[in-house]
Scaffold this motif. Structure first.
Motif, short mmCIF file in Angstrom:
data_model
loop_
_atom_site.label_atom_id
_atom_site.label_comp_id
_atom_site.label_asym_id
_atom_site.label_seq_id
_atom_site.Cartn_x
_atom_site.Cartn_y
_atom_site.Cartn_z
N ASN A 209 0.81 -1.22 0.00
CA ASN A 209 0.00 0.00 0.00
C ASN A 209 0.85 1.27 0.00
O ASN A 209 0.33 2.35 0.25
CB ASN A 209 -0.94 0.01 1.21
CG ASN A 209 -0.20 -0.03 2.54
OD1 ASN A 209 1.01 0.13 2.60
ND2 ASN A 209 -0.94 -0.25 3.61
N THR B 7 -3.01 5.52 4.26
CA THR B 7 -2.11 4.75 3.42
C THR B 7 -1.88 5.49 2.10
O THR B 7 -2.71 6.30 1.68
CB THR B 7 -2.66 3.34 3.14
OG1 THR B 7 -3.89 3.46 2.41
CG2 THR B 7 -2.93 2.59 4.43
N ARG C 36 -8.09 3.46 -0.75
CA ARG C 36 -8.92 2.36 -1.24
C ARG C 36 -10.10 2.93 -2.03
O ARG C 36 -10.68 3.95 -1.66
CB ARG C 36 -9.47 1.55 -0.05
CG ARG C 36 -10.35 0.37 -0.48
CD ARG C 36 -11.00 -0.32 0.72
NE ARG C 36 -10.02 -1.00 1.55
CZ ARG C 36 -9.87 -0.79 2.85
NH1 ARG C 36 -10.60 0.12 3.46
NH2 ARG C 36 -8.95 -1.46 3.55
#
Length: 460
Positions: free
Chosen positions: A129, A171, A175
């Motif tokens: 990630n 991260t 996402r």
């Protein structure tokens, strides 16, 4: 030679210096009258701080908007993968750019790219990630007919303060999901979605697995109870091929009904409770799992710095292996786990018990400080320990771990918004491993520290 002690003290000094910098800058900067800058409390974490700077360009059509984000984070760890002697400094760079096009009053499209790199970190230590060469993060079409909005394409899904479903923005890769989301209503709203999470491929195009395998109904009701939000939901995960505990392949159908209730009843008190159950089948195994997240806080609004004290308890079931054909490990699915179990971001919400105490402070208008401590335990000694991504981190021995003590953590961090648009963040987190970790040879104490700068803009 870089040693663990050097890294620890270097970043601790960096953190202290950053606090002094933001405190001094905040004391010197005079906000203009009518400024709308507000304080987002840590109990609502994760929240973006700062504003997006509006810019104008005369030659840009009125039906188009461009936006961008630049984020740079200097980060260091004393024990990558919890192994002694693996201290590293590195730089995480993230650039995003987006374009919004509105051809009609009922239709708009949005496309966003990102380019992510981990500089100075050897590839063998670079997590999945942390990097992704130029790729599409979002690309969707929005149809809106009041009170309905329909999103089709690559998009973001955020529910339950991101502890249920989130984008994990801390991260590098964040996402996103490919699929559909129908939003019905405004103050009282329900989302009906069918999607599949996007898999990150650092050197090729990001893609989702074949078909849409994640579905849900998520409601948000704000008018039934004063100063209270009620959020009932049902999530369905349907995977075409999984391997059971008996090494038999089959399909998975996992149903997760749940309820979140968040409120501010008065007297400077707040609370946030989420409970779920999981039932279904995993090839020839049955699923019996569940979770609970409970927070209660109090803000001393009349005191200097407005201290807000928050107590938290989290519980996610593990598999005790008492029934050979039953899976009891809670499936966290797709939450945002940053700072859910300490700032070291090691663990996921599976086979987990946490006792946590937070205090956030507001010394100046745009400066917030957070001090927290957490005690982490395995829900059962006979199940493994899972990473923040949900993968198995430590396998339990046949006789179980000698103790349920995963470890304890202590964290301190700060966020400061400089002149409304530039966000400075700094923090130090330390993890003291317990018997679960030391018995598995992953018992190196870990200190992680960072200094992050973020700037966002929108061009009309």
């Amino acid at each position: 030679m870089i040693t663990q002690t050097n890294i620890y003290w270097s970043f601790t000094l960096t953190f202290v210096a950053s606090l002094l910098f933001v405190a001094t800058a905040s004391a010197q900067y005079q906000y203009p009258q009518g400024s709308t800058t507000t304080f987002d409390e840590y109990k609502d974490y994760p929240q973006l701080r700062g504003e997006t700077q509006p810019l104008t360009k005369d030659k840009l059509p009125s039906w188009m908007t461009l936006d961008g984000e630049i984020r740079s984070r200097t980060e260091g760890q004393t024990a990558i993968d919890l192994l002694p002697g693996q201290g590293k400094f590195y730089e995480l760079e993230r650039v995003r750019g987006g374009m919004d096009i509105r051809p009609t009053s009922w239709l708009s499209t949005y496309v966003q790219f990102h380019d992510l790199h981990a500089l100075g970190l050897p590839l063998k230590y670079t997590a999945a990630n942390m990097r992704d060469n130029f790729d599409f993060r979002q690309a969707y079409v929005e149809f809106h007919f009041t009170p309905v909005k329909l999103f089709a394409g690559r998009q973001l899904l955020n529910f339950g303060n991101e502890r249920v479903i989130g984008i994990s923005d801390w991260t590098q890769t964040s996402r996103s999901f490919d699929g559909f989301d129908a939003r019905i209503g405004d103050k009282n709203r329900v989302d009906l979605f069918s999607a599949s999470v996007v898999n990150i491929y650092p050197t090729s195009l990001d893609m989702h697995a074949g078909g849409l395998n994640y579905h849900g109904v998520y409601g948000s009701i704000n008018s039934w109870v004063p100063r209270t939000t009620v959020e009932p939901f049902v999530l369905v995960k349907a995977m075409p091929r999984v391997l059971s505990q008996q090494n038999l392949y089959g399909t998975e159908t996992e149903v997760t009904p749940g309820l979140r209730v968040q409120g501010f009843p008065g007297w400077n008190v707040d609370y946030d409770v989420t409970g779920t159950l999981q039932r279904g089948s995993y090839s020839n195994d049955s699923i019996h799992a569940g979770s609970l997240m409970a927070k209660a806080g109090y803000m001393a609004a009349s005191m200097p710095w407005k201290p807000h004290l928050l107590a938290e308890y989290d519980y996610a079931t593990g598999n005790a292996h008492r029934n050979a054909q039953r899976i009891s490990t809670f499936d966290q699915q797709y939450p945002s786990n940053h700072n859910a179990f300490g700032l070291v971001d090691l663990f996921g919400f599976q086979n987990m018990k946490q006792y946590r105490l937070n205090m956030d402070l507001n010394p100046y208008r745009d400066l917030t400080l957070l001090i927290q401590g957490e005690s982490l335990h395995a829900a059962t000694r006979f199940d493994g320990l899972y990473s923040s991504a949900g993968s198995l981190l430590v396998k339990a021995p046949t006789a179980g771990f000698p103790s349920d003590d995963i470890g304890t953590g202590f964290d301190a961090s700060a966020k400061y918004v400089y002149h409304k648009y530039f966000v400075v963040q700094a923090g130090v987190g330390h993890f003291f491993p317990g018997q679960v970790m030391t018995s598995s040879k992953l018992g190196a104490p870990l200190t992680i520290s960072w200094l992050q700068l973020t700037y966002r803009f929108k061009l009309n």
